[in-house]
Scaffold this active site. Structure first.
Site, mmCIF file in Angstrom:
data_model
loop_
_atom_site.group_PDB
_atom_site.id
_atom_site.type_symbol
_atom_site.label_atom_id
_atom_site.label_comp_id
_atom_site.label_asym_id
_atom_site.label_seq_id
_atom_site.Cartn_x
_atom_site.Cartn_y
_atom_site.Cartn_z
ATOM 1 N N GLY A 278 0.782 -1.223 0.000
ATOM 2 C CA GLY A 278 0.000 0.000 0.000
ATOM 3 C C GLY A 278 0.813 1.273 0.000
ATOM 4 O O GLY A 278 0.257 2.354 0.207
ATOM 5 N N ASP A 279 2.127 1.176 -0.238
ATOM 6 C CA ASP A 279 2.983 2.355 -0.343
ATOM 7 C C ASP A 279 4.170 1.948 -1.216
ATOM 8 O O ASP A 279 4.021 1.115 -2.105
ATOM 9 C CB ASP A 279 3.415 2.846 1.038
ATOM 10 N N ASP A 280 5.354 2.533 -0.988
ATOM 11 C CA ASP A 280 6.506 2.180 -1.816
ATOM 12 C C ASP A 280 6.849 0.693 -1.692
ATOM 13 O O ASP A 280 6.852 0.141 -0.586
ATOM 14 C CB ASP A 280 7.733 2.987 -1.382
ATOM 15 N N SER A 311 2.630 -0.955 -6.820
ATOM 16 C CA SER A 311 2.358 0.083 -5.820
ATOM 17 C C SER A 311 1.345 1.059 -6.418
ATOM 18 O O SER A 311 1.717 1.961 -7.155
ATOM 19 C CB SER A 311 3.637 0.823 -5.422
#
Length: 488
Positions: A278-280, A311
């Site tokens: 849910g991010d990098d 991502s």
């Protein structure tokens, strides 16, 4: 008559991407079922010893066989997903710590769902998860210890003051292996994500796994999923190998669940893994503003290769934005980033100080992205008001070679500034199919560098042009030109 480059690329690239996908998933199959050969030796405990093959040892320098082995059930653990097994993990790891002078020990986690509060690893230890084993984190934050802020951050990252420790933690360790037959460590982060969005937490969430001030660390052949915060966070470590991993979190509504965050680390290998979070996917860091500058530990000598990353919220691979201790000598190669917001990104801001230099991106495929290559110099997020606004980071010697893809809206957006110019950037062998047919798809501001040979799409006017033999064809006189359009 020869077709122009865009037409030839678009007509042939579907085949290229198809082949790349087949190769990628074949590789994933090989990694999980045969790519790293193992030998298993039964030692009379109802389980088996794990030993790396000579091929794997040559690739990653893995530690030797442990002289003793224990099962988690030897310490009263029950794998029903309900019984809390914190005491069993603590007793087992304490027992292994007594064998440190004899080569350490291995803790085998058999099939089952093993619920526990956070626990600490010890040196000269192997944690081995059976393929049907899942270690589950207790969700109630009262079971998670509070730790001081990281010294290179001076702040809990989300809140001032203490931060929650990680689910699996280690400090000042040597020779630690976390591995298995693709067993899982599950942070059960859903409760944490909900409380974070509702602003119900008074401290920064804890990572799933955090290893600090340690050396000779291996993570291999396991799945990490649903971390409350960053998933795997090596901090100020040396000689770290991360290989054959699966790292998962929902691509939406799982805030800050970075996959791997090398932070002030050196001599690291990250390879042969699948990351969808849910991010990098990967974020290389080295401290935040004045705290990172004072701590002064760079991230350097890191090789990242053979990954598939998704991502939807952030970027496949990022450097920064917390990079105040410096980042150098990073190689990223043989990467597929698919169905994502951004591809590869460097992000920083005035006040960071430090440097990002000697960075190579090679053989990167971008499939269905909003922005492919990003350098951003106004990522203005600071721990407090004590930073020096005149501490301008240095960005230089950044190379992009073999950048391919399709369905990318903006292939390149390099946003330097008068205070933070981007120096000595090189593009070579680039062919990225685009979804936006108008201008401003190769965007630049305060960039100095060169293009070698013919690339697609056509580069911005800031860059010098060289032929394939690296002979100067046209020198730019517009390196400070600004052509950034955030509307696309």
């Amino acid at each position: 008559m020869v077709d122009p480059l865009p037409r030839r690329f678009l007509s042939s690239h579907k085949s290229l991407v198809t082949v790349f996908w087949i190769a990628t998933f074949a590789s994933l199959f090989i990694w999980q079922f045969g790519g790293v050969s193992t030998n298993l030796y039964n030692v009379g405990t109802g389980f088996s010893f794990f030993r790396w093959s000579s091929t794997a040892a040559a690739a990653g320098g893995f530690p030797k066989l442990r002289p003793v082995s224990f099962n988690l059930t030897d310490f009263g653990a029950v794998g029903d997903g309900v019984t809390v097994n914190t005491e069993a993990f603590e007793k087992a790891i304490y027992k292994i710590s007594k064998f440190s002078k004899k080569g350490g020990g291995q803790l085998n986690v058999p099939p089952g769902r093993w619920l526990t509060a956070p626990f600490n690893l010890t040196s000269y230890m192997t944690l081995f998860l059976h393929q049907d084993a899942e270690i589950l984190a207790l969700q109630d934050e009262k079971y998670w210890p509070l730790l001081p802020p990281l010294p290179s951050y001076g702040y809990g990252r989300e809140h001032p003051g203490p931060r929650y420790g990680s689910f699996i933690h280690g400090q000042n360790l040597r020779d630690v292996v976390v591995t298995g037959n693709n067993g899982s460590i599950n942070g059960q982060g859903q409760t944490w994500w909900k409380k974070y969005r509702q602003k119900l937490l008074n401290h920064t969430r804890g990572p799933l796994v955090q290893i600090m001030w340690s050396s000779d660390v291996v993570f291999a052949n396991i799945t990490l999923r649903d971390s409350p915060f960053w998933t795997l966070h090596p901090y100020d470590c040396k000689n770290v190998t991360i290989t054959n991993m699966t790292i998962l979190a929902p691509v939406f509504e799982a805030p800050n669940t970075d996959g791997i965050d090398p932070d002030s680390c050196e001599d690291m290998l990250i390879e042969n893994s699948y990351i969808s979070v849910g991010d990098d996917g990967i974020a290389i860091k080295s401290g935040w503003d004045q705290y990172g500058t004072t701590y002064g530990r760079p991230s350097k000598n890191i090789l990242i290769r053979n990954l598939t990353i998704r991502s939807m919220v952030s970027a496949g691979i990022s450097i920064g934005s917390e990079m105040s201790g410096g980042v150098s000598n990073i190689t990223v190669e043989n990467i597929l980033i698919w169905s994502s917001r951004r591809g590869v990104r460097i992000k920083t801001a005035p006040g960071r100080g430090g440097y990002v230099r000697d960075i190579t991106f090679r053989n990167v495929t971008l499939d269905e992205l909003r922005v492919g290559i990003v350098i951003k110099t106004d990522y203005n997020e600071h721990p407090d008001g004590g930073f020096n606004p005149q501490a301008f980071p240095v960005l230089e010697n950044i190379n992009y070679t073999g950048i391919y893809g399709q369905g990318v809206r903006v292939p390149v957006r390099i946003q330097g500034s008068k205070e933070i110019p981007v120096k000595n950037v090189t593009f070579r062998d680039m062919s990225v199919g685009i979804t936006y047919k108008k201008k401003h798809i190769f965007q630049c501001a305060y960039v100095e560098g060169r293009v070698i040979g013919t690339i697609f799409p056509a580069p911005c006017e800031n860059l010098d042009r060289y032929d394939e033999q690296e002979r100067l064809v046209k020198q730019s006189d517009s390196q400070n030109a600004t052509d950034i359009d955030y509307e696309i």
